[in-house]
Design a protein around this motif. Structure first.
Motif, mmCIF file in Angstrom:
data_model
loop_
_atom_site.group_PDB
_atom_site.id
_atom_site.type_symbol
_atom_site.label_atom_id
_atom_site.label_comp_id
_atom_site.label_asym_id
_atom_site.label_seq_id
_atom_site.Cartn_x
_atom_site.Cartn_y
_atom_site.Cartn_z
ATOM 1 N N GLU A 112 45.865 42.129 13.543
ATOM 2 C CA GLU A 112 44.413 42.025 13.535
ATOM 3 C C GLU A 112 43.925 41.427 12.214
ATOM 4 O O GLU A 112 44.525 41.610 11.159
ATOM 5 N N ARG A 113 42.824 40.710 12.314
ATOM 6 C CA ARG A 113 42.090 40.249 11.143
ATOM 7 C C ARG A 113 40.623 40.536 11.398
ATOM 8 O O ARG A 113 40.179 40.582 12.559
ATOM 9 N N LYS A 114 39.870 40.739 10.332
ATOM 10 C CA LYS A 114 38.446 41.037 10.469
ATOM 11 C C LYS A 114 37.640 40.143 9.544
ATOM 12 O O LYS A 114 38.078 39.824 8.439
ATOM 13 N N VAL A 115 36.471 39.749 10.022
ATOM 14 C CA VAL A 115 35.495 39.099 9.173
ATOM 15 C C VAL A 115 34.468 40.163 8.798
ATOM 16 O O VAL A 115 34.086 40.985 9.634
ATOM 17 N N PHE A 116 34.048 40.177 7.547
ATOM 18 C CA PHE A 116 33.145 41.249 7.117
ATOM 19 C C PHE A 116 32.148 40.745 6.084
ATOM 20 O O PHE A 116 32.329 39.697 5.454
ATOM 21 N N THR A 117 31.081 41.527 5.931
ATOM 22 C CA THR A 117 30.068 41.260 4.925
ATOM 23 C C THR A 117 29.508 42.580 4.434
ATOM 24 O O THR A 117 29.703 43.627 5.076
ATOM 25 N N HIS A 118 28.817 42.555 3.316
ATOM 26 C CA HIS A 118 28.241 43.761 2.736
ATOM 27 C C HIS A 118 26.814 43.969 3.244
ATOM 28 O O HIS A 118 26.030 43.015 3.324
ATOM 29 N N LEU A 119 26.495 45.209 3.583
ATOM 30 C CA LEU A 119 25.144 45.580 4.005
ATOM 31 C C LEU A 119 24.459 46.315 2.857
ATOM 32 O O LEU A 119 24.542 47.545 2.742
ATOM 33 N N VAL A 120 23.813 45.562 1.992
ATOM 34 C CA VAL A 120 23.152 46.147 0.834
ATOM 35 C C VAL A 120 21.801 45.467 0.641
ATOM 36 O O VAL A 120 21.553 44.389 1.186
ATOM 37 N N GLY A 121 20.945 46.122 -0.137
ATOM 38 C CA GLY A 121 19.665 45.528 -0.470
ATOM 39 C C GLY A 121 18.586 45.816 0.548
ATOM 40 O O GLY A 121 18.797 46.501 1.554
ATOM 41 N N PRO A 122 17.393 45.278 0.304
ATOM 42 C CA PRO A 122 16.234 45.610 1.142
ATOM 43 C C PRO A 122 16.326 45.111 2.578
ATOM 44 O O PRO A 122 15.616 45.615 3.447
ATOM 45 N N ARG A 123 17.191 44.126 2.831
ATOM 46 C CA ARG A 123 17.312 43.591 4.194
ATOM 47 C C ARG A 123 18.500 44.194 4.945
ATOM 48 O O ARG A 123 18.850 43.715 6.024
ATOM 49 N N ALA A 124 19.107 45.244 4.407
ATOM 50 C CA ALA A 124 20.318 45.792 5.019
ATOM 51 C C ALA A 124 20.073 46.270 6.448
ATOM 52 O O ALA A 124 20.878 46.003 7.349
ATOM 53 N N ALA A 125 18.978 46.982 6.678
ATOM 54 C CA ALA A 125 18.706 47.501 8.021
ATOM 55 C C ALA A 125 18.488 46.356 9.011
ATOM 56 O O ALA A 125 18.998 46.388 10.142
ATOM 57 N N GLU A 126 17.738 45.345 8.592
ATOM 58 C CA GLU A 126 17.506 44.182 9.454
ATOM 59 C C GLU A 126 18.817 43.470 9.769
ATOM 60 O O GLU A 126 19.086 43.105 10.924
ATOM 61 N N MET A 127 19.660 43.296 8.750
ATOM 62 C CA MET A 127 20.937 42.629 8.962
ATOM 63 C C MET A 127 21.849 43.467 9.851
ATOM 64 O O MET A 127 22.589 42.922 10.685
ATOM 65 N N ASN A 128 21.802 44.784 9.695
ATOM 66 C CA ASN A 128 22.625 45.656 10.542
ATOM 67 C C ASN A 128 22.235 45.493 12.008
ATOM 68 O O ASN A 128 23.100 45.442 12.889
ATOM 69 N N ASP A 129 20.939 45.414 12.276
ATOM 70 C CA ASP A 129 20.487 45.188 13.645
ATOM 71 C C ASP A 129 21.038 43.867 14.191
ATOM 72 O O ASP A 129 21.635 43.821 15.273
ATOM 73 N N LEU A 130 20.837 42.801 13.441
ATOM 74 C CA LEU A 130 21.251 41.479 13.911
ATOM 75 C C LEU A 130 22.764 41.393 14.098
ATOM 76 O O LEU A 130 23.249 40.843 15.095
ATOM 77 N N LEU A 131 23.503 41.942 13.153
ATOM 78 C CA LEU A 131 24.955 41.855 13.229
ATOM 79 C C LEU A 131 25.508 42.739 14.347
ATOM 80 O O LEU A 131 26.447 42.344 15.049
ATOM 81 N N THR A 132 24.950 43.939 14.520
ATOM 82 C CA THR A 132 25.395 44.805 15.615
ATOM 83 C C THR A 132 25.139 44.133 16.955
ATOM 84 O O THR A 132 25.981 44.158 17.858
ATOM 85 N N GLN A 133 23.970 43.515 17.100
ATOM 86 C CA GLN A 133 23.660 42.792 18.328
ATOM 87 C C GLN A 133 24.580 41.586 18.513
ATOM 88 O O GLN A 133 24.750 41.105 19.632
ATOM 89 N N GLY A 134 25.190 41.137 17.418
ATOM 90 C CA GLY A 134 26.134 40.023 17.495
ATOM 91 C C GLY A 134 27.586 40.457 17.521
ATOM 92 O O GLY A 134 28.479 39.619 17.336
ATOM 93 N N GLY A 135 27.835 41.747 17.730
ATOM 94 C CA GLY A 135 29.206 42.210 17.928
ATOM 95 C C GLY A 135 29.869 42.822 16.714
ATOM 96 O O GLY A 135 31.061 43.139 16.764
ATOM 97 N N PHE A 136 29.127 43.027 15.628
ATOM 98 C CA PHE A 136 29.692 43.669 14.450
ATOM 99 C C PHE A 136 29.575 45.183 14.561
ATOM 100 O O PHE A 136 28.760 45.716 15.327
ATOM 101 N N ARG A 137 30.387 45.872 13.764
ATOM 102 C CA ARG A 137 30.315 47.322 13.607
ATOM 103 C C ARG A 137 30.111 47.638 12.134
ATOM 104 O O ARG A 137 30.469 46.832 11.261
ATOM 105 N N ARG A 138 29.558 48.824 11.870
ATOM 106 C CA ARG A 138 29.333 49.221 10.483
ATOM 107 C C ARG A 138 30.307 50.311 10.064
ATOM 108 O O ARG A 138 30.590 51.240 10.815
ATOM 109 N N SER A 139 30.817 50.201 8.827
ATOM 110 C CA SER A 139 31.593 51.251 8.182
ATOM 111 C C SER A 139 31.106 51.325 6.743
ATOM 112 O O SER A 139 31.323 50.392 5.964
#
Length: 253
Positions: free
Chosen positions: A27-54
């Motif tokens: 397995e390989r994973k692509v990832f990004t950091h969820l930080v800063g004032p736009r973290a919640a917005e980015m989490n929504d968009l990325l989850t809707q695009g197939g990402f998971r949060r850890s």
């Protein structure tokens, strides 16, 4: 130190590692950091695009030779429990579920350790300490909650702090279009309760009450026995190359 965040997320790729779901695969994973004032917005968009949060990381599979991991979300409004699911709800009629801020407790960690020791002795989380658990819960820049499931005692269900025995816990992200179950664990000895199923049913109910459409379950891996339960909750959508599409379980039979 520069604390400014980039306007767009920066994505990174992990090195190949042994797949925890399918033998013989890497397995390989692509990832990004969820930080800063736009973290919640980015989490929504990325989850809707197939990402998971850890914690403060959003990731998704990027395997070179395999596409078995498929994002799954339940359509909460259209969901109807099966007969066996109704039995699970009846069996757990003595449970009180309460939502809390994402704060760890010693009681939660004790249950978490028992769960790992029984279900995931060889997994990547098997040696997690109390500090590791606290970081898993607290290290979030998005709208995260802890849902506790306790055995009902006299007076429970009235106040905000039920007194009964803690049987299960879910770490859940509150999103603009539903709830995302980040991680859940439970008392594994209580097999007749089917607590894993019960928590999903509770999340469907909570999502409906919020007037939102989706419960995100993470990845379903065809051919992996440990992931098979996810397709029981119908109707649901799977993220394909064409976008989110209704899943037809009959087509998989």
């Amino acid at each position: 130190m520069n604390t400014q965040t980039n306007p767009s997320p920066q994505f990174y790729l992990t090195a190949p590692a042994t797949c925890p779901y399918l033998p013989g695969q890497l397995e390989r994973k692509v990832f990004t950091h969820l930080v800063g004032p736009r973290a919640a917005e980015m989490n929504d968009l990325l989850t809707q695009g197939g990402f998971r949060r850890s914690q403060n990381i959003a990731y998704r599979p990027a395997c070179e030779t395999c596409r078995a991991c498929i994002s799954v979300r339940i359509l909460a409004d259209a969901f109807e429990p099966t007969r066996s699911m109704r039995r699970v709800l009846a069996t757990n009629g003595d449970i009180v579920s309460t939502i809390h801020p994402a704060q760890p407790s010693t009681e939660q960690f004790s249950l978490f350790r028992r769960y790992l020791d029984d279900r995931h002795q060889q997994g990547g989380m098997s040696d997690m300490s109390a500090l590791d658990y606290a970081i898993m819960v607290e290290d979030s820049h998005v709208n995260t909650r802890i849902i506790e499931y306790r055995r009902r005692e006299p007076g429970d269900g009235i106040g905000d702090k039920p007194k009964g025995e803690l049987l299960a816990v879910a770490l859940t992200d509150m999103m603009s279009d539903g709830l995302s179950m980040v991680y859940s664990f439970f008392e594994t000895e209580l097999t007749k309760r089917s607590l894993g199923t019960f928590m999903i049913l509770d999340h469907i109910s909570r999502t409906r009450a919020l007037g939102l459409p989706h419960v995100y379950l993470g990845y379903w891996v065809k051919g992996s026995a440990k992931m098979g339960y996810k397709t029981r909750f119908q109707p649901q959508e799977h993220l394909t190359a064409r976008g989110w599409e209704r899943f037809d379980p009959a087509a998989e039979s």
